[in-house]
Design a protein around this motif. Sequence first.
Motif, mmCIF file in Angstrom:
data_model
loop_
_atom_site.group_PDB
_atom_site.id
_atom_site.type_symbol
_atom_site.label_atom_id
_atom_site.label_comp_id
_atom_site.label_asym_id
_atom_site.label_seq_id
_atom_site.Cartn_x
_atom_site.Cartn_y
_atom_site.Cartn_z
ATOM 1 N N UNK A 1 17.095 51.914 -43.742
ATOM 2 C CA UNK A 1 17.209 51.380 -45.090
ATOM 3 C C UNK A 1 18.544 50.667 -45.195
ATOM 4 N N UNK A 2 18.524 49.532 -45.866
ATOM 5 C CA UNK A 2 19.718 48.729 -46.071
ATOM 6 C C UNK A 2 20.036 48.691 -47.562
ATOM 7 N N UNK A 3 21.315 48.535 -47.914
ATOM 8 C CA UNK A 3 21.688 48.568 -49.330
ATOM 9 C C UNK A 3 21.286 47.339 -50.132
ATOM 10 N N UNK A 4 20.886 46.250 -49.468
ATOM 11 C CA UNK A 4 20.516 45.045 -50.205
ATOM 12 C C UNK A 4 19.527 44.218 -49.385
ATOM 13 N N UNK A 5 18.893 43.287 -50.044
ATOM 14 C CA UNK A 5 17.980 42.362 -49.371
ATOM 15 C C UNK A 5 18.742 41.505 -48.359
ATOM 16 N N UNK A 6 19.942 41.100 -48.718
ATOM 17 C CA UNK A 6 20.751 40.286 -47.810
ATOM 18 C C UNK A 6 21.063 41.040 -46.528
ATOM 19 N N UNK A 7 21.275 42.340 -46.632
ATOM 20 C CA UNK A 7 21.564 43.128 -45.439
ATOM 21 C C UNK A 7 20.305 43.365 -44.604
ATOM 22 N N UNK A 8 19.134 43.340 -45.231
ATOM 23 C CA UNK A 8 17.876 43.358 -44.466
ATOM 24 C C UNK A 8 17.803 42.084 -43.629
ATOM 25 N N UNK A 9 18.061 40.948 -44.268
ATOM 26 C CA UNK A 9 18.041 39.670 -43.551
ATOM 27 C C UNK A 9 19.030 39.690 -42.385
ATOM 28 N N UNK A 10 20.234 40.201 -42.627
ATOM 29 C CA UNK A 10 21.271 40.232 -41.593
ATOM 30 C C UNK A 10 20.882 41.170 -40.449
ATOM 31 N N UNK A 11 20.342 42.351 -40.769
ATOM 32 C CA UNK A 11 19.941 43.298 -39.720
ATOM 33 C C UNK A 11 18.813 42.725 -38.875
#
Length: 140
Positions: A78-88
């Motif tokens: 789980x990532x804290x934001x949508x942007x961090x999903x994109x980055x991961x």
Amino acid sequence: MIENMNRVNFITLCVADLGRARAYYEKLGWELEQEMEIVAFYRTKNQVFGLFTLEGLAKETGRDISDLKTGAMTLAQNQPSREEVDAAFAHAVACGATPVRDPFETEWGGYSSYVADPDGHLWEFAHNPFSPLDEAGHIA
């Protein structure tokens, strides 16, 4: 009733080529804690993540390699934001993962993506607004 049955201390994936798998996970940023000829271990925040050769697991369990099939499952971060999903997602692909599904809006109100590691294990990177993360990255 046996206590502490509701926890997982180790997650270990079977891999065809330990060197290839190590190279991928270490490129992602995982730090090797211990390695033996047939297994490698990485410390995570609350457990240990391992890579085990198919031959090694077959020997240890007494099963034929042909019986050690990958089950239908995913590992998720789980990532804290949508942007961090994109980055991961982008980072995993840059490190050698195969994109399975680009980041997308889920039917349940979240944001998710999937990649496969070099052995085909599915990893999900998701932002779940219903399971917020604390400052340490644990589900709050």
